[in-house]
Design a protein around this motif. Structure first.
Motif, short mmCIF file in Angstrom:
data_model
loop_
_atom_site.label_atom_id
_atom_site.label_comp_id
_atom_site.label_asym_id
_atom_site.label_seq_id
_atom_site.Cartn_x
_atom_site.Cartn_y
_atom_site.Cartn_z
N LEU A 25 -48.97 71.13 7.78
CA LEU A 25 -48.15 70.05 7.25
C LEU A 25 -46.71 70.45 6.94
O LEU A 25 -45.88 69.58 6.68
N ARG A 31 -45.80 66.56 10.82
CA ARG A 31 -45.87 65.53 9.77
C ARG A 31 -45.54 64.16 10.35
O ARG A 31 -46.20 63.16 10.02
N LEU A 34 -48.51 62.88 12.44
CA LEU A 34 -49.63 62.48 11.60
C LEU A 34 -49.32 61.23 10.79
O LEU A 34 -50.19 60.36 10.62
N PHE A 35 -48.09 61.12 10.31
CA PHE A 35 -47.71 59.93 9.54
C PHE A 35 -47.79 58.69 10.42
O PHE A 35 -48.26 57.63 9.99
N ARG A 38 -51.39 57.93 10.92
CA ARG A 38 -51.98 57.39 9.68
C ARG A 38 -51.70 55.89 9.58
O ARG A 38 -52.54 55.12 9.10
N SER A 97 -56.18 59.43 15.12
CA SER A 97 -56.38 60.14 13.86
C SER A 97 -57.85 60.13 13.47
O SER A 97 -58.58 59.17 13.74
N LEU A 100 -57.18 61.46 8.08
CA LEU A 100 -55.91 61.25 7.38
C LEU A 100 -56.06 60.31 6.20
O LEU A 100 -55.12 59.64 5.81
N ILE A 104 -55.57 64.26 1.71
CA ILE A 104 -54.67 64.73 2.76
C ILE A 104 -53.69 63.63 3.15
O ILE A 104 -52.51 63.86 3.35
N TRP A 107 -51.06 63.34 0.37
CA TRP A 107 -50.09 64.43 0.45
C TRP A 107 -49.13 64.22 1.60
O TRP A 107 -47.94 64.48 1.49
N LEU A 108 -49.66 63.74 2.72
CA LEU A 108 -48.83 63.49 3.89
C LEU A 108 -47.79 62.42 3.59
O LEU A 108 -46.62 62.58 3.92
N ASP A 109 -48.21 61.32 2.95
CA ASP A 109 -47.26 60.26 2.60
C ASP A 109 -46.14 60.80 1.71
O ASP A 109 -44.96 60.53 1.93
N GLY A 221 -51.46 71.41 -0.74
CA GLY A 221 -51.12 70.02 -0.46
C GLY A 221 -50.12 69.45 -1.44
O GLY A 221 -49.17 68.77 -1.05
#
Length: 255
Positions: A25, A31, A34-35, A38, A97, A100, A104, A107-109, A221
């Protein structure tokens, strides 16, 4: 082997070790991919290249789409698939995905929001001279002084100021400026991540390294989401201090 847990929707997902989670990440391209997944769950390879191009800091006329596609196919997508965060169908050229949701995803957001904030405050710090000024924060008695003394003895270009708590560090920051902050995670009163949050409220761009023996998926994370620059786990000998200096130098001198 990865430990499997089950998400509320019934899908299995792999729990990532803290170092793996940070490695996955902490890369802005991964990122971004993945975003996007998501939000949309699936995307073609061409759509992902479009997303990377749209979010790139390079001039649109200079963006190398072929290089971006190669990086996706041979680096980013295989790594993300290996860690159970997506699947990629080479025949259909579609990524989907798979992991997500939950922590996780949260944390990604947060990490993406922090990335946007960092890019909006993209002016670099001016440094006088060639010395790298480091604020080292750790509550273990004698440890920050020991680490600082070793770093200064082995590296002529690094000067270390120590603080025994986040509160002391905040006071120090009011009077002095630094090129990089290195902080332990597990400290009383104000944890290393709470300290990081306070620093980020004042300065989104100041390099901040979490240096801790407390490694976990949760710590990594939260560190990523809060805007940490790097994450280094403590080791039993001075070799880990050399690793720390390499990360400090990289963080403090990056463009």
């Amino acid at each position: 082997m990865k430990d499997e847990v089950t998400t509320p929707d019934g899908h299995d997902r792999a729990t990532l070790p803290s170092d793996d989670l940070f490695r996955v990440l902490s890369d802005s391209s991964r990122r971004t991919v993945l975003f996007h997944l998501r939000q949309h769950r699936a995307a073609t390879l061409d759509e992902l290249v479009d997303v990377l191009s749209a979010t790139s800091t390079e001039d649109s006329g200079e963006y190398d789409r072929a290089h971006a596609q190669t990086s996706l196919l041979h680096s980013h997508l295989p790594l993300l698939e290996d860690h159970g965060l997506l699947t990629y169908d080479p025949g259909e050229r579609i990524a989907e995905s798979t992991n997500l949701q939950g922590k996780i995803g949260e944390w990604l957001d947060l990490a993406v929001r922090q990335q946007i904030r960092f890019e909006n405050a993209s002016e670099t710090h001016d440094r006088s001279g060639d010395e790298i000024m480091v604020l080292l924060v750790d509550d273990e008695p004698g440890l920050p002084e020991t680490i600082g003394a070793y770093i200064e003895r082995e590296n002529d270009d690094v000067e270390v100021t120590t603080a025994a708590s986040a509160l002391e560090a905040v006071s120090t920051l009011e009077d002095e400026s630094f090129d990089c902050i290195v902080s332990d995670y597990d400290m009383p009163a104000i944890s290393g991540l709470d300290f990081l949050k306070a620093v980020r409220e004042e300065d989104p761009t100041l390099p901040f390294i979490v240096f801790t023996a407390k490694g976990s998926e949760r710590v990594a994370g939260e560190a990523i989401a809060t805007g940490v620059t790097d994450y280094v786990q403590k080791g039993p000998d001075s070799e880990q201090f050399d690793v720390l200096v390499e990360r400090i130098r990289k963080a403090a001198t990056q463009d």
